[in-house]
Design an enzyme around this catalytic site. Structure first.
Site, PDB file in Angstrom:
ATOM      1  N   ASP A 119       0.848  -1.190   0.000  1.00  0.00           N
ATOM      2  CA  ASP A 119       0.000   0.000   0.000  1.00  0.00           C
ATOM      3  C   ASP A 119       0.888   1.246   0.000  1.00  0.00           C
ATOM      4  OD1 ASP A 119      -3.231   0.512   0.973  1.00  0.00           O
ATOM      5  OD2 ASP A 119      -1.834   2.201   1.092  1.00  0.00           O
ATOM      6  N   ILE A 120       0.502   2.238  -0.806  1.00  0.00           N
ATOM      7  CA  ILE A 120       1.307   3.458  -0.939  1.00  0.00           C
ATOM      8  C   ILE A 120       1.260   4.307   0.341  1.00  0.00           C
ATOM      9  CG2 ILE A 120      -0.479   5.020  -1.864  1.00  0.00           C
ATOM     10  CD1 ILE A 120       1.553   5.755  -4.086  1.00  0.00           C
ATOM     11  N   HIS A 167     -10.319  -5.435  -3.130  1.00  0.00           N
ATOM     12  CA  HIS A 167      -8.968  -5.651  -2.611  1.00  0.00           C
ATOM     13  C   HIS A 167      -9.041  -6.092  -1.161  1.00  0.00           C
ATOM     14  CE1 HIS A 167     -10.065  -1.371  -2.272  1.00  0.00           C
ATOM     15  NE2 HIS A 167      -9.394  -1.329  -1.130  1.00  0.00           N
ATOM     16  N   LEU A 168      -8.090  -6.936  -0.788  1.00  0.00           N
ATOM     17  CA  LEU A 168      -7.873  -7.293   0.613  1.00  0.00           C
ATOM     18  C   LEU A 168      -6.723  -6.456   1.120  1.00  0.00           C
ATOM     19  CD1 LEU A 168      -7.883 -11.212   0.593  1.00  0.00           C
ATOM     20  CD2 LEU A 168      -9.763  -9.674   1.179  1.00  0.00           C
ATOM     21  N   HIS A 169      -6.893  -5.893   2.315  1.00  0.00           N
ATOM     22  CA  HIS A 169      -5.777  -5.286   3.025  1.00  0.00           C
ATOM     23  C   HIS A 169      -5.209  -6.353   3.960  1.00  0.00           C
ATOM     24  CE1 HIS A 169      -6.829  -0.897   2.354  1.00  0.00           C
ATOM     25  NE2 HIS A 169      -8.008  -1.430   2.141  1.00  0.00           N
ATOM     26  N   GLY A 217     -15.717   2.678   3.944  1.00  0.00           N
ATOM     27  CA  GLY A 217     -14.401   3.305   3.807  1.00  0.00           C
ATOM     28  C   GLY A 217     -13.673   2.919   2.537  1.00  0.00           C
ATOM     29  N   GLN A 218     -14.420   2.402   1.553  1.00  0.00           N
ATOM     30  CA  GLN A 218     -13.766   2.006   0.297  1.00  0.00           C
ATOM     31  C   GLN A 218     -13.519   3.240  -0.558  1.00  0.00           C
ATOM     32  OE1 GLN A 218     -16.027  -0.770  -2.107  1.00  0.00           O
ATOM     33  NE2 GLN A 218     -14.271  -1.207  -3.435  1.00  0.00           N
TER      34      GLN A 218
HETATM   35  P1  AMP Z   1      -9.694   1.363   0.390  1.00  0.00           P
HETATM   36  O1  AMP Z   1      -9.746   2.674   1.111  1.00  0.00           O
HETATM   37  O2  AMP Z   1     -10.117   0.178   1.190  1.00  0.00           O
HETATM   38  O3  AMP Z   1     -10.437   1.442  -0.945  1.00  0.00           O
HETATM   39  O4  AMP Z   1      -8.177   1.106   0.066  1.00  0.00           O
HETATM   40  C1  AMP Z   1      -7.512   1.673  -1.017  1.00  0.00           C
HETATM   41  C2  AMP Z   1      -6.048   1.629  -0.684  1.00  0.00           C
HETATM   42  O5  AMP Z   1      -5.312   1.824  -1.880  1.00  0.00           O
HETATM   43  C3  AMP Z   1      -5.603   2.730   0.288  1.00  0.00           C
HETATM   44  O6  AMP Z   1      -5.058   2.123   1.469  1.00  0.00           O
HETATM   45  C4  AMP Z   1      -4.546   3.500  -0.508  1.00  0.00           C
HETATM   46  O7  AMP Z   1      -3.460   3.926   0.288  1.00  0.00           O
HETATM   47  C5  AMP Z   1      -4.119   2.482  -1.545  1.00  0.00           C
HETATM   48  N1  AMP Z   1      -3.577   3.035  -2.763  1.00  0.00           N
HETATM   49  C6  AMP Z   1      -4.085   4.028  -3.527  1.00  0.00           C
HETATM   50  N2  AMP Z   1      -3.309   4.260  -4.587  1.00  0.00           N
HETATM   51  C7  AMP Z   1      -2.277   3.359  -4.524  1.00  0.00           C
HETATM   52  C8  AMP Z   1      -1.125   3.102  -5.340  1.00  0.00           C
HETATM   53  N3  AMP Z   1      -0.877   3.777  -6.458  1.00  0.00           N
HETATM   54  N4  AMP Z   1      -0.275   2.134  -4.947  1.00  0.00           N
HETATM   55  C9  AMP Z   1      -0.509   1.439  -3.808  1.00  0.00           C
HETATM   56  N5  AMP Z   1      -1.576   1.630  -3.006  1.00  0.00           N
HETATM   57  C10 AMP Z   1      -2.449   2.583  -3.351  1.00  0.00           C
END
Ligand code: AMP
Ligand code: ZN
Length: 114
Positions: free
Chosen positions: A30-31, A100-102, A93-94
């Site tokens: 995750d960025i 995606h899975l965190h 919170g999406q």
């Molecule tokens: P969510 O809020 O559950 O939709 O998670 C989206 C996730 O994507 C967040 O934790 C962001 O930090 C992550 N994210 C967004 N852009 C990127 C990227 N370019 N590379 C890696 N992670 C990203």
């Protein structure tokens, strides 16, 4: 799907720190990490969220979980414990509308946060 950030990441059009890829899923850091280990596991197929999964996706969903489990091992957080989360929709919170899975770990996780 055009205009989808994670479809672009899966296609390799946006570079990420990839930890795993196979025919069906891609995993990358995750960025904006919320924990020492914060990895996202996404399907190559565009599925908007876990709310859109059908029985046709059963094998894909199970595979995503297995990849997350294997990454927990390779990240060295399997014995300390970890969290697997998928956010759905606005109130969930999406922020990226591609399933995606965190995978989060490397520090204690408390709920609620704060
Ligand atoms: P969510 O809020 O559950 O939709 O998670 C989206 C996730 O994507 C967040 O934790 C962001 O930090 C992550 N994210 C967004 N852009 C990127 C990227 N370019 N590379 C890696 N992670 C990203
Ligand atoms: Zn997508």
């Amino acid at each position: 799907m055009s205009d989808c950030l994670f479809c672009a990441i899966a296609a390799g059009d946006i570079s990420t720190d990839r930890l795993h890829e196979d025919e069906h899923v891609v995993a990358f850091r995750d960025i904006n990490p919320q924990a020492p280990t914060h990895v996202l596991v996404i399907p190559r197929e565009h599925v908007a969220s876990a709310a859109e999964l059908t029985s046709d996706h059963d094998a894909l969903w199970a595979h995503m979980l297995h990849v997350a489990q294997q990454l927990a091992r390779s990240e060295g957080i399997d014995s300390s414990g970890f969290r697997i989360v998928t956010n759905i929709g606005h109130d969930g919170g999406q922020t990226v509308n591609h399933l995606h899975l965190h995978l989060l770990g490397g520090r204690p996780m408390h709920w609620p946060p704060g």
